[in-house]
Design a protein around this motif. Structure first.
Motif, PDB file in Angstrom:
ATOM      1  N   ASN A 101       0.841  -1.188   0.000  1.00  0.00           N
ATOM      2  CA  ASN A 101       0.000   0.000   0.000  1.00  0.00           C
ATOM      3  C   ASN A 101       0.882   1.245   0.000  1.00  0.00           C
ATOM      4  N   ILE A 102       0.465   2.228  -0.766  1.00  0.00           N
ATOM      5  CA  ILE A 102       1.159   3.522  -0.742  1.00  0.00           C
ATOM      6  C   ILE A 102       0.160   4.597  -1.137  1.00  0.00           C
ATOM      7  N   ALA A 103       0.179   5.701  -0.461  1.00  0.00           N
ATOM      8  CA  ALA A 103      -0.647   6.840  -0.884  1.00  0.00           C
ATOM      9  C   ALA A 103      -0.023   8.125  -0.350  1.00  0.00           C
ATOM     10  N   ILE A 104      -0.122   9.147  -1.173  1.00  0.00           N
ATOM     11  CA  ILE A 104       0.340  10.492  -0.819  1.00  0.00           C
ATOM     12  C   ILE A 104      -0.880  11.406  -0.884  1.00  0.00           C
ATOM     13  N   SER A 105      -1.029  12.238   0.115  1.00  0.00           N
ATOM     14  CA  SER A 105      -2.155  13.162   0.169  1.00  0.00           C
ATOM     15  C   SER A 105      -2.170  14.035  -1.094  1.00  0.00           C
ATOM     16  N   GLN A 109       1.122  15.494  -3.593  1.00  0.00           N
ATOM     17  CA  GLN A 109       1.556  14.617  -4.689  1.00  0.00           C
ATOM     18  C   GLN A 109       2.456  15.358  -5.679  1.00  0.00           C
ATOM     19  N   HIS A 110       3.211  14.578  -6.440  1.00  0.00           N
ATOM     20  CA  HIS A 110       4.120  15.070  -7.472  1.00  0.00           C
ATOM     21  C   HIS A 110       5.215  15.960  -6.877  1.00  0.00           C
ATOM     22  N   ARG A 111       5.665  15.603  -5.678  1.00  0.00           N
ATOM     23  CA  ARG A 111       6.803  16.325  -5.082  1.00  0.00           C
ATOM     24  C   ARG A 111       7.895  15.341  -4.687  1.00  0.00           C
ATOM     25  N   LYS A 112       7.853  14.159  -5.279  1.00  0.00           N
ATOM     26  CA  LYS A 112       8.908  13.154  -5.098  1.00  0.00           C
ATOM     27  C   LYS A 112       8.837  12.429  -3.748  1.00  0.00           C
ATOM     28  N   ILE A 113       7.759  12.625  -3.015  1.00  0.00           N
ATOM     29  CA  ILE A 113       7.659  11.952  -1.709  1.00  0.00           C
ATOM     30  C   ILE A 113       7.367  10.459  -1.911  1.00  0.00           C
ATOM     31  N   GLY A 114       6.442  10.165  -2.854  1.00  0.00           N
ATOM     32  CA  GLY A 114       6.126   8.765  -3.136  1.00  0.00           C
ATOM     33  C   GLY A 114       7.358   8.016  -3.637  1.00  0.00           C
ATOM     34  N   SER A 115       8.084   8.625  -4.552  1.00  0.00           N
ATOM     35  CA  SER A 115       9.293   7.967  -5.089  1.00  0.00           C
ATOM     36  C   SER A 115      10.297   7.693  -3.975  1.00  0.00           C
ATOM     37  N   PHE A 116      10.419   8.661  -3.061  1.00  0.00           N
ATOM     38  CA  PHE A 116      11.367   8.462  -1.961  1.00  0.00           C
ATOM     39  C   PHE A 116      10.930   7.280  -1.085  1.00  0.00           C
ATOM     40  N   ASP A 140      -5.859   1.122 -14.623  1.00  0.00           N
ATOM     41  CA  ASP A 140      -6.195   2.480 -15.066  1.00  0.00           C
ATOM     42  C   ASP A 140      -5.407   3.561 -14.308  1.00  0.00           C
ATOM     43  N   ASN A 141      -4.511   3.167 -13.423  1.00  0.00           N
ATOM     44  CA  ASN A 141      -3.735   4.161 -12.661  1.00  0.00           C
ATOM     45  C   ASN A 141      -2.389   4.407 -13.347  1.00  0.00           C
ATOM     46  N   LEU A 142      -2.453   5.207 -14.415  1.00  0.00           N
ATOM     47  CA  LEU A 142      -1.253   5.403 -15.234  1.00  0.00           C
ATOM     48  C   LEU A 142      -0.217   6.271 -14.533  1.00  0.00           C
ATOM     49  N   THR A 146       3.547   5.036 -14.075  1.00  0.00           N
ATOM     50  CA  THR A 146       4.692   5.809 -14.589  1.00  0.00           C
ATOM     51  C   THR A 146       5.704   6.041 -13.471  1.00  0.00           C
ATOM     52  N   ALA A 147       5.192   6.359 -12.277  1.00  0.00           N
ATOM     53  CA  ALA A 147       6.099   6.598 -11.143  1.00  0.00           C
ATOM     54  C   ALA A 147       6.935   5.333 -10.885  1.00  0.00           C
ATOM     55  N   TYR A 148       6.307   4.163 -10.898  1.00  0.00           N
ATOM     56  CA  TYR A 148       7.047   2.921 -10.624  1.00  0.00           C
ATOM     57  C   TYR A 148       8.032   2.606 -11.751  1.00  0.00           C
ATOM     58  N   LYS A 149       7.609   2.872 -12.997  1.00  0.00           N
ATOM     59  CA  LYS A 149       8.525   2.607 -14.122  1.00  0.00           C
ATOM     60  C   LYS A 149       9.777   3.463 -13.988  1.00  0.00           C
ATOM     61  N   LYS A 150       9.593   4.709 -13.538  1.00  0.00           N
ATOM     62  CA  LYS A 150      10.758   5.604 -13.390  1.00  0.00           C
ATOM     63  C   LYS A 150      11.719   5.079 -12.332  1.00  0.00           C
ATOM     64  N   LEU A 151      11.208   4.219 -11.425  1.00  0.00           N
ATOM     65  CA  LEU A 151      12.077   3.633 -10.402  1.00  0.00           C
ATOM     66  C   LEU A 151      12.627   2.271 -10.842  1.00  0.00           C
TER      67      LEU A 151
HETATM   68  C1  LIG Z   1       1.161   7.293  -7.120  1.00  0.00           C
HETATM   69  C2  LIG Z   1       1.751   8.114  -5.962  1.00  0.00           C
HETATM   70  C3  LIG Z   1       2.045   7.185  -4.783  1.00  0.00           C
HETATM   71  C4  LIG Z   1       3.075   8.730  -6.460  1.00  0.00           C
HETATM   72  O1  LIG Z   1       3.630   9.495  -5.420  1.00  0.00           O
HETATM   73  P1  LIG Z   1       4.029  11.025  -5.662  1.00  0.00           P
HETATM   74  O2  LIG Z   1       4.789  11.494  -4.503  1.00  0.00           O
HETATM   75  O3  LIG Z   1       2.803  11.787  -6.060  1.00  0.00           O
HETATM   76  O4  LIG Z   1       4.945  10.859  -6.968  1.00  0.00           O
HETATM   77  P2  LIG Z   1       6.374  11.501  -7.270  1.00  0.00           P
HETATM   78  O5  LIG Z   1       6.353  12.966  -7.013  1.00  0.00           O
HETATM   79  O6  LIG Z   1       7.414  10.701  -6.596  1.00  0.00           O
HETATM   80  O7  LIG Z   1       6.437  11.340  -8.869  1.00  0.00           O
HETATM   81  C5  LIG Z   1       6.987  10.267  -9.546  1.00  0.00           C
HETATM   82  C6  LIG Z   1       6.434  10.270 -10.950  1.00  0.00           C
HETATM   83  O8  LIG Z   1       5.040   9.970 -10.910  1.00  0.00           O
HETATM   84  C7  LIG Z   1       4.336  10.735 -11.921  1.00  0.00           C
HETATM   85  N1  LIG Z   1       3.400  11.662 -11.256  1.00  0.00           N
HETATM   86  C8  LIG Z   1       3.225  11.838  -9.925  1.00  0.00           C
HETATM   87  N2  LIG Z   1       2.216  12.694  -9.717  1.00  0.00           N
HETATM   88  C9  LIG Z   1       1.735  13.069 -10.917  1.00  0.00           C
HETATM   89  C10 LIG Z   1       0.685  13.922 -11.359  1.00  0.00           C
HETATM   90  N3  LIG Z   1      -0.068  14.583 -10.478  1.00  0.00           N
HETATM   91  N4  LIG Z   1       0.481  14.045 -12.662  1.00  0.00           N
HETATM   92  C11 LIG Z   1       1.228  13.394 -13.557  1.00  0.00           C
HETATM   93  N5  LIG Z   1       2.245  12.569 -13.214  1.00  0.00           N
HETATM   94  C12 LIG Z   1       2.493  12.419 -11.906  1.00  0.00           C
HETATM   95  C13 LIG Z   1       5.388  11.506 -12.684  1.00  0.00           C
HETATM   96  O9  LIG Z   1       5.809  10.698 -13.746  1.00  0.00           O
HETATM   97  C14 LIG Z   1       6.486  11.616 -11.640  1.00  0.00           C
HETATM   98  O10 LIG Z   1       7.745  11.781 -12.211  1.00  0.00           O
HETATM   99  P3  LIG Z   1       8.270  13.302 -12.502  1.00  0.00           P
HETATM  100  O11 LIG Z   1       8.377  13.947 -11.142  1.00  0.00           O
HETATM  101  O12 LIG Z   1       9.608  13.078 -13.140  1.00  0.00           O
HETATM  102  O13 LIG Z   1       7.259  13.982 -13.375  1.00  0.00           O
HETATM  103  C15 LIG Z   1       0.797   9.265  -5.530  1.00  0.00           C
HETATM  104  O14 LIG Z   1       0.569  10.110  -6.612  1.00  0.00           O
HETATM  105  C16 LIG Z   1      -0.529   8.770  -4.959  1.00  0.00           C
HETATM  106  O15 LIG Z   1      -0.635   8.536  -3.767  1.00  0.00           O
HETATM  107  N6  LIG Z   1      -1.547   8.642  -5.801  1.00  0.00           N
HETATM  108  C17 LIG Z   1      -2.887   8.250  -5.355  1.00  0.00           C
HETATM  109  C18 LIG Z   1      -2.917   6.886  -4.706  1.00  0.00           C
HETATM  110  C19 LIG Z   1      -2.282   5.852  -5.563  1.00  0.00           C
HETATM  111  O16 LIG Z   1      -2.435   5.854  -6.773  1.00  0.00           O
HETATM  112  N7  LIG Z   1      -1.537   4.936  -4.936  1.00  0.00           N
HETATM  113  C20 LIG Z   1      -0.828   3.916  -5.636  1.00  0.00           C
HETATM  114  C21 LIG Z   1      -1.563   2.652  -5.547  1.00  0.00           C
HETATM  115  S1  LIG Z   1      -0.652   1.347  -6.332  1.00  0.00           S
END
Ligand SMILES: CC(C)(COP(=O)(O)OP(=O)(O)OC[C@H]1O[C@@H](n2cnc3c(N)ncnc32)[C@H](O)[C@@H]1OP(=O)(O)O)[C@@H](O)C(=O)NCCC(=O)NCCS
Length: 183
Positions: A101-105, A109-116, A140-142, A146-151
């Motif tokens: 499980n992973i989720a960012i508020s 989001q999109h501040r590199k916290i999830g990637s970290f 459907d969660n592209l 994409t975030a996981y592919k980048k890792l």
């Molecule tokens: C998926 C999730 C965990 C990623 O964490 P995050 O901190 O938002 O992502 P990061 O900032 O580390 O971004 C990593 C990449 O994800 C993609 N990404 C993240 N947020 C995005 C957004 N709002 N729009 C488009 N792309 C996005 C980008 O490709 C990004 O790479 P970049 O920074 O080079 O553009 C987070 O967005 C989330 O909690 N989403 C909702 C819940 C969810 O989907 N959980 C995953 C279940 S498997």
């Protein structure tokens, strides 16, 4: 020895999931990282509601149950002051670290916290000699895919109706840590 008896005497694998709380600046935010416990349950459920438009895919019981598995599970929460920013959980076995499980508020989001957070679990996988890190993500969660592919994760197999309440398929993604995948 009969298999069931030999299994019984098999040593329980030990995992190094030790964790010391720390503060790290990510995207100009000074964030506190700590192990999740029952006192974070309300915040975890509220965060899920914000992320999943009112739904809690993991309910109180699921979280509480996972948080008890200290032996092979690690759940981390990230706070910005008193605000829960995100969390990640993973379960470890001898070959595999599985991100459960992973989720960012939304506002963080999109501040590199999830990637970290995912990178931290990859490090725990390496530390524990895992062969692979795996996870499931909705087809459907592209954004997440994409975030996981980048890792370095690669799409592996599609699990039909993995998210069974909504009848959505799950994509199993794998990060190969040893260059030879599952044994
Ligand atoms: C998926 C999730 C965990 C990623 O964490 P995050 O901190 O938002 O992502 P990061 O900032 O580390 O971004 C990593 C990449 O994800 C993609 N990404 C993240 N947020 C995005 C957004 N709002 N729009 C488009 N792309 C996005 C980008 O490709 C990004 O790479 P970049 O920074 O080079 O553009 C987070 O967005 C989330 O909690 N989403 C909702 C819940 C969810 O989907 N959980 C995953 C279940 S498997």
């Amino acid at each position: 020895m009969l298999k069931k008896f030999s299994d019984f005497f098999k040593p329980v694998p030990q995992f190094d999931l030790s964790f010391e709380p720390f503060v790290k600046v990510i995207s100009h935010l000074s964030l506190q990282f700590m192990k999740a416990n029952d006192s974070h349950l309300e915040d975890l459920l509220n965060l899920e509601r914000r992320v999943y438009r009112g739904r809690t895919p993991w309910d109180r019981f699921s979280f509480r149950n996972e948080l008890k598995k200290h032996h092979n599970s690690l759940y981390l929460v990230v706070y910005d002051g008193s605000q829960l920013v995100g969390f990640i959980g993973a379960r470890f076995s001898e070959q595999e670290g599985h991100i459960t499980n992973i989720a960012i508020s939304p506002e963080y989001q999109h501040r590199k916290i999830g990637s970290f957070l995912v990178s931290m679990m990859i490090d725990y996988g390496r530390r524990n000699n895992c062969t692979v890190i795996t996870l499931e993500v909705r087809m459907d969660n592209l954004v997440a895919q994409t975030a996981y592919k980048k890792l370095g994760f690669k799409p592996n197999i599609v699990r039909k109706n993995y998210y069974y309440t909504e009848k959505v398929d799950g994509l199993n993604m794998v990060l190969d840590l040893k260059g030879d995948g599952f044994k």
